[in-house]
Design an enzyme around this catalytic site. Structure first.
Site, PDB file in Angstrom:
ATOM      1  N   ASP A 236       0.733  -1.256  -0.161  1.00 17.43           N
ATOM      2  CA  ASP A 236      -0.085   0.238   0.252  1.00 17.43           C
ATOM      3  C   ASP A 236       1.058   1.306   0.003  1.00 17.43           C
ATOM      4  OD1 ASP A 236      -2.592   1.105   0.473  1.00 17.43           O
ATOM      5  OD2 ASP A 236      -1.766   1.882   2.250  1.00 17.43           O
ATOM      6  N   GLU A 298       1.699  -0.612  -5.015  1.00 17.91           N
ATOM      7  CA  GLU A 298       0.464   0.459  -5.304  1.00 17.91           C
ATOM      8  C   GLU A 298       1.164   1.634  -5.453  1.00 17.91           C
ATOM      9  OE1 GLU A 298      -3.315   2.670  -3.772  1.00 17.91           O
ATOM     10  OE2 GLU A 298      -1.724   2.254  -2.377  1.00 17.91           O
TER      11      GLU A 298
END
Length: 573
Positions: A236, A298
């Site tokens: 993330d 990401e």
């Protein structure tokens, strides 16, 4: 691009864009890891399947539905966070990286899910959230209990405020979710004190990755889950771990998309060069385990050449191609982003990783139903311009067949195989995304793409769970999208996906080589191996070459075999 400018030139048309053809690993040998061509299915645990009727999806529910993924034909699953969390941001505020939140089950449930997936030939990727912890993490509670300058505070980004009494934030950074990116704490003696950085919610304090203890901790977290059998990690906010050392002011609006085009400076909180040292350390850990474990970035980074740095041979294996997700639904825009993406990742010997939807963006079945050129909305709600549902689904099906024919890896978001649209009429009082509150109710946020998915049209909560409970309200139209209404129904979106994934594997499209064919500004045509792909973006139907054998199409062709507007066809010449 001006309409008169052809988007296929002879120079680019004659150059094949490759994936999985001539890459080499660090020892000089060819690589063809499973991730270079895999189709990976994202599961948002709280919205996939609820086993106990509390209205929140859980790990046992996922395990019970694994056969759906086998039937669909994907290669792996990615699970959004299921760790202990106060759920300030739906689990992306992690309080303990080595356990399972009781909302979702227990640690043995995670072990069982991994084992059952592996028994079906599915790999399992889990989310890792290294940019920030929860404010409930024991490290942060210890930081609040100690004085400025302590070892505990050095794990996070604490700074004195500006002004004579320190009452102003250390800089002008804004949170991605809206409002200031700094919150002032009350010191143990009761006085107003330092400020801590949170690029997202106040409950998500940013870690200080210049602290060796933080780096050691996450290496250990990697090993904890690798030892339990996971096949990789989706990382993330992978581009946010390192901040510019001087924490300089940044006058431009804060967005998770870094916006670092070649003619603009990079924001001081995104895509700093120091992140790559972290991922080289992580890669060495994963390479020490058998079974080709992977790292997925990401990273909302532009241009494509900057993104490609994350997938160099000694760093990550994949990076989501968000520039592709954001590209306009026109032939020139699609041609440009596909070409640029493949050339950038080819230059570092990595696959391109395609994606159209996920838990953070409006579903593409709705996004593509908005007028071309509409800025990507951060959620759609009552009173907002509404997408054309039929047009959106038609374009979404065409976009999906286009994406699945491209060389490289592809990600699917749960429910897109059913053609699910965004829930665009959700009552505002039901919204839970912190974006809605922190933006002053100006951005609807991401709840509309996170609604629990429908399995059975006539069951409670459409088969999501054994009761009518659902943590976000499901719209009444969900029944028509339910899996049991689409399975074995010719032409349904579900069966279109199944056939596409079967043909993708049969024709080895993920391993293939893309070669553009000449076409006008309203049609996109390319060859990938033995397959030819044509997408018609124009208003007039387009004839196929004489003798073309149609293998798959996103919608029926005309009576005379031509390709209508907003349709993709796979055929053999």
């Amino acid at each position: 691009m001006p309409a008169a400018t052809p988007h296929h030139t002879h120079d680019t048309r004659e150059k094949a864009l490759n994936t999985n053809v001539s890459k080499e690993d660090r020892s000089g040998g060819p690589i063809a890891g499973w991730w270079t061509e895999a189709v990976i299915y994202q599961i948002y645990p709280r919205s996939f399947a609820d086993s106990n009727g509390d209205g929140i999806g859980d790990l046992p529910g996922i395990t019970a539905r694994l056969d759906h993924l086998v039937e669909l034909g994907v290669d792996a699953v990615w699970l959004s966070p299921f760790y202990p969390s106060p759920q300030a941001d739906a689990g992306y505020d992690v309080a303990d990286y080595r356990d399972v939140d009781p909302l979702f089950g227990r640690l043995p449930d995670a072990d069982e899910l991994i084992a059952e997936a592996h028994s079906r030939g599915l790999r399992v990727i889990v989310d890792l959230v290294p940019n920030h912890t929860s404010s409930a993490h024991q490290w942060f509670t210890a930081a609040l209990a100690t004085a400025p300058g302590s070892l505990e505070r050095s794990r996070y980004v604490f700074r004195d405020g500006r002004g004579p009494d320190g009452a102003q934030p250390p800089n002008d950074w804004q949170s991605v979710f809206g409002g200031p990116a700094w919150t002032r704490v009350v010191e143990p003696d009761g006085r107003p004190g330092q400020w801590y950085l949170h690029l997202f919610d106040t409950g998500q304090p940013d870690l200080n990755w210049d602290n060796p203890e933080v780096r050691t901790e996450f290496l250990d977290v990697l090993r904890f889950w690798l030892d339990r059998g996971v096949d990789g990690f989706r990382v993330d906010v992978a581009h946010g771990l390192i901040k510019q050392a001087d924490l300089a002011d940044w006058q431009e609006p804060q967005e998770i998309l870094s916006g670092n085009e070649a003619d603009r400076p990079r924001p001081p909180m995104w895509d700093q060069d120091g992140v790559h040292e972290i991922y080289r350390d992580w890669r060495r850990v994963l390479d020490g385990y058998p079974g080709e474990r992977i790292l997925v970035a990401e990273a909302w980074v532009e241009p494509a050449e900057r993104l490609a740095r994350y997938v160099r041979p000694d760093e990550m294996h994949q990076a989501f191609n968000f520039e592709y997700l954001l590209a306009a639904w026109t032939a020139p825009a699609q041609y440009a982003v596909i070409t640029r993406s493949l050339e950038a990742t080819d230059s570092v010997g990595a696959p391109t990783t395609w994606v159209l939807s996920n838990h953070d963006v409006v579903r593409h079945a709705s996004r593509l139903g908005l007028p071309i050129g509409t800025p990507r909305p951060n959620g759609i709600g009552i009173g907002d311009p509404q997408p054309d549902a039929a047009l959106g689904l038609r374009r979404a099906r065409a976009a999906t067949l286009l994406m699945l024919a491209l060389p490289g890896s592809a990600y699917l978001y749960q429910g897109e195989e059913l053609g699910l649209p965004e829930h665009t009429t959700m009552p505002d009082e039901a919204r839970q995304d912190p974006t809605w509150a922190r933006s002053g109710h100006t951005q609807r946020g991401r709840d509309g793409c996170r609604v629990p998915i429908p399995w059975e049209a006539d069951a409670p909560s459409y088969g999501f769970g054994p009761t009518d409970a659902s943590w976000l309200p499901q719209p009444e139209v969900w029944a028509e999208y339910a899996l049991d209404r689409q399975r074995e129904v010719p032409g349904s979106t579900y069966e279109m996906y199944r056939a596409a994934l079967r043909l993708r594997r049969e024709y080895a499209l993920g391993q293939g080589t893309l070669r553009w064919r000449e076409s006008g500004d309203t049609v996109l045509t390319f060859d990938n191996g033995d397959l030819t792909v044509l997408t018609n973006f124009g208003e007039a139907a387009v004839a196929l070459p004489a003798g073309a054998e149609v293998l798959h199409a996103s919608e029926p062709l005309t009576d005379d075999g031509a390709v209508p507007t907003d349709v993709t066809v796979w055929f053999r010449a």
